[in-house]
Motif scaffolding. Structure first.
Motif, short mmCIF file in Angstrom:
data_model
loop_
_atom_site.label_atom_id
_atom_site.label_comp_id
_atom_site.label_asym_id
_atom_site.label_seq_id
_atom_site.Cartn_x
_atom_site.Cartn_y
_atom_site.Cartn_z
N ASN A 242 0.83 -1.16 -0.07
CA ASN A 242 0.07 0.04 0.01
C ASN A 242 0.86 1.33 0.02
O ASN A 242 0.45 2.24 0.19
N ARG A 357 -3.27 2.56 -3.94
CA ARG A 357 -3.87 3.27 -3.11
C ARG A 357 -4.00 4.58 -3.63
O ARG A 357 -5.25 5.32 -3.07
N ASN A 361 -7.93 6.42 -4.09
CA ASN A 361 -8.28 7.70 -3.38
C ASN A 361 -8.80 8.67 -4.39
O ASN A 361 -9.72 9.50 -4.44
N PHE A 413 -13.44 6.75 0.49
CA PHE A 413 -12.32 7.13 0.92
C PHE A 413 -12.29 8.59 1.60
O PHE A 413 -12.39 9.66 0.90
N GLN A 418 -6.78 8.96 4.89
CA GLN A 418 -5.91 8.15 4.09
C GLN A 418 -4.47 8.79 4.04
O GLN A 418 -3.50 7.90 4.18
N ASN A 421 -2.72 7.75 7.33
CA ASN A 421 -2.37 6.16 7.35
C ASN A 421 -1.29 6.06 6.38
O ASN A 421 -0.37 5.23 6.59
N TYR A 422 -1.30 6.75 5.29
CA TYR A 422 -0.13 6.37 4.16
C TYR A 422 1.00 7.34 3.84
O TYR A 422 1.60 7.05 3.18
#
Ligand SMILES: Cc1cc2nc3c(=O)[nH]c(=O)nc-3n(C[C@H](O)[C@H](O)[C@H](O)COP(=O)(O)OP(=O)(O)OC[C@H]3O[C@@H](n4cnc5c(N)ncnc54)[C@H](O)[C@@H]3O)c2cc1C
Length: 477
Positions: A242, A357, A361, A413, A418, A421-422
C-alpha cells in the motif's frame, strides 16, 4: 494455391515465453509470419479530447514491440510491422503470402471483439482459417468451476471456488526456433514507428520518474528476477503493497502484464519456486491473490460485455452524475487544492503510473466528493496509465463508483484519513508538489490550516502558488 503458412497476430501478448498462440502455431508445423499491427484507432482522440493512448503507454508499447522483434530474431523469425486496421491489413498480408490461417489471442471487450469478428468474416470469404486462443488470465476460462454466465458477482466467492476447484495450467517454455519463410520471400518486414509518428511529443525526463518502466518481455523478466530474487522483496509484499513513494513497495508488474510481455502463469510459477526455495508466507500468497483480482475483472467483462462501459454499470444504476468540466479539469491536472489527490494525479501525468492506494483515493474523490461522471475518470486513466488494461481499469472504476459488483454499498475514502495512514510525514506530497515542499510534516496535507503569514515565510500563497481546496477539507477531520 496456399502455402503451409500461418500468421501469428500478436496483440496484448507481446512475448515468446508462455505464449499459447505462438506455441499452437509452432505445433502446427507450418511456416510462421509473426505480425504486429499498429491500429490507428488506438491513437485517436477520445470524447474528452485527449489521446486514447497517451505518451507513456505508447512509448512502452513501441519498446515492447521492438523487444519482441529482437526476441523473434533470435529464434530465426522477423516480426512484420503493419499499420492500419488489422481486419484489413492482416487479410492483405494473408493473401499476398498465401497463408492458410491467422492465429491470435482472444480478447473480451467490444472494440477488440468487433475487430476479431470483422477479421473472421472477411477471412472466411477468402477461405482463410482463423483460430483464436484464450491466454490472458492465470486460470484458463475453460477451467473455471462454473460457466461464465454463472460467474459469481462477488470476488470472494469467485476466488474461493477457483482456489478450491481449478488448477493453473503449466507454463509453456520459450520456443527454441520459429520456422519463418525467409527474406527471399518477405523482402521487407516494415519499420517500427517512432513516437513522433503518433503525434506525441517526447516528455521531458523527470528525475522523479518511476523505475525505468521499459516495455518488453526481457525488461519484464528482469523486474521479476530483481523483485523476487536479487532484492528479495516478495517476502514483504503484503506489508509494503500500500505504499506510495519509491519503486519497490509493489511489484510493478502491471504494465508488462497489460501488454502481455509477462504472462501471469510465469509469475505464478516463479512465486511457487520462491516459496519452495526461499520463503512461503502471507506475502507470497497475496501476490497471487492480486493476480486473481486481475482475472476476476477479465471474467466479469466477458460475462457482462459492454455493460461495463455504461454509465449505469452492471448494477443498472440511475445516471445522476455531475458533468462539470472545470472541476474535472482541475482533478485531471492535479490542481484540486487537496494535496494528497493532486500529488497522485501529478504522478500519473508525469510518469504514467499511480499506486493502487492512489488510484482508489483519486477515483473516490472524483466520484464521491465531486460526484463527477465515473466514466470520465476511467477514460482519463485509459489515456494516461502506462499499465492500462481495459478490464482492470473499467472494473475497478465501476467498483469505486458503486455501479459494479461490490457487496459493500459505500466505498468512500476519507482523503485526510488516508493521507494520515499512508503519508504521515507528507513525503509523498512533498515529492510531487514542490511548491508546498517547505511545509513540514503532516501539515503539508492541509495548507489551508496554516495562517497566511506562516505560509508567506515559505513563499506560499494559496490561490496563487497553490490552489485553494476546491471542497471544504473540514468534512474529513
Ligand atoms: C480506479 C482504478 C483503476 C485501475 N486501473 C488499472 C489498469 O488499467 N490496469 C491495471 O493493471 N491495474 C489497474 N488497477 C489496479 C491496480 O491499481 C494496479 O494493478 C496496481 O496498482 C499496479 O501496480 P503493481 O503491478 O505494482 O501491483 P501489485 O500490487 O504488485 O499487484 C500485482 C498485480 O496484481 C494485479 N492487481 C493488483 N491489484 C489489482 C486490482 N485492484 N485490480 C486488478 N488487478 C490488480 C495487477 O496485475 C498487478 O500488476 C486500477 C485500480 C483502480 C482503483
Amino acid at each position: 494455391m496456399k502455402f503451409n503458412r500461418v500468421i501469428v497476430w500478436f496483440r496484448n501478448d507481446l512475448r515468446v515465453r508462455d505464449n499459447v498462440t505462438l506455441s499452437k502455431a509452432i505445433q502446427s508445423g507450418k511456416e510462421i509470419l509473426p505480425v504486429y499491427c499498429f491500429d490507428p484507432r488506438m491513437f485517436e482522440q477520445t470524447e474528452l479530447g485527449i489521446p486514447k493512448t497517451g505518451l507513456h503507454r505508447t512509448r512502452f508499447l513501441v519498446e515492447a514491440v521492438t523487444d519482441l522483434r529482437e526476441n523473434l530474431r533470435e529464434l530465426g523469425a522477423e516480426l512484420i510491422i503493419l499499420e492500419g486496421k488489422p481486419e484489413e491489413e492482416l487479410l492483405q498480408l494473408a493473401e499476398k503470402y498465401e497463408v492458410e490461417a491467422i492465429y491470435f489471442s482472444k480478447e473480451v471487450t467490444s472494440e477488440e471483439r468487433n475487430v476479431d469478428n470483422s477479421l473472421e468474416s472477411a477471412a472466411w470469404t477468402k477461405g482463410i482459417v482463423t483460430e483464436s486462443f484464450w491466454q490472458s488470465t492465470l486460470y484458463h476460462l475453460d477451467d473455471l468451476p462454473f460457466p461464465i454466465n454463472q460467474l459469481p458477482e462477488v470476488f470472494t466467492q469467485f476466488r474461493k471456488s477457483v482456489e478450491k476447484m481449478s488448477e493453473v495450467r503449466a507454463e509453456i517454455p520459450s520456443p527454441l526456433t520459429v520456422s519463418y519463410p525467409g527474406t527471399e520471400v518477405i523482402f521487407s518486414a516494415g519499420d517500427i514507428p517512432e513516437l513522433s509518428q503518433f503525434g506525441l511529443e517526447e516528455a521531458k525526463q523527470t528525475s522523479r520518474s518511476v523505475i525505468g518502466l521499459v516495455g518488453g518481455e526481457r525488461a519484464g523478466l528482469r523486474r521479476l528476477q530483481s523483485y523476487f530474487w536479487d532484492d528479495d522483496l516478495l517476502k514483504n509484499y503484503k506489508q509494503t503493497r500500500n505504499g506510495l513513494l519509491g519503486t519497490d513497495f509493489s511489484s510493478r508488474f502491471s504494465a508488462w502484464l497489460a501488454l502481455g510481455c509477462l504472462s501471469p502463469r510465469t509469475i505464478y510459477y516463479e512465486v511457487k519456486r520462491y516459496e519452495k526455495e526461499r520463503k512461503k508466507n502471507d506475502s507470497t500468497y497475496w501476490l497471487i491473490f492480486e493476480l486473481l483480482w486481475r482475472d476476476y475483472f477479465r471474467f466479469i467483462c466477458k460475462k457482462h460485455g459492454d455493460q461495463v462501459f455504461h454509465i449505469s454499470g452492471i448494477k443498472n444504476q440511475v445516471d445522476s452524475w455531475n458533468r462539470d468540466q472545470e472541476q474535472f479539469a482541475l482533478w485531471c491536472e492535479g490542481k484540486t487544492g487537496i494535496p494528497f489527490v493532486d500529488a497522485n494525479m501529478r504522478e500519473l501525468n508525469q510518469s504514467g503510473f499511480m499506486s493502487n492506494r492512489g488510484r482508489q483515493n483519486v477515483a473516490s474523490f472524483l466520484v464521491n466528493d465531486l460526484g463527477i461522471d465515473w466514466t470520465w475518470g476511467a477514460s482519463y486513466f485509459e489515456s494516461k496509465l502506462i499499465d492500462y488494461d481495459v478490464c482492470s481499469n473499467w472494473g475497478n472504476w465501476m467498483y469505486v463508483a458503486g455501479v459494479g459488483n461490490d457487496p459493500r454499498e459505500n466505498r468512500y475514502f476519507n482523503i485526510l484519513n488516508q493521507a494520515k495512514n499512508y503519508d504521515k510525514n507528507g513525503d509523498f506530497v512533498r515529492a510531487w508538489i514542490p511548491e508546498l515542499a517547505a511545509i513540514k510534516g503532516f501539515d503539508i496535507h492541509q495548507p489551508e490550516e496554516l495562517n497566511s503569514s506562516e505560509l508567506k515565510k515559505m513563499k506560499i500563497e494559496l490561490g496563487k502558488t497553490y490552489p485553494h481546496a476546491m471542497i471544504e477539507m473540514k468534512k474529513w477531520a
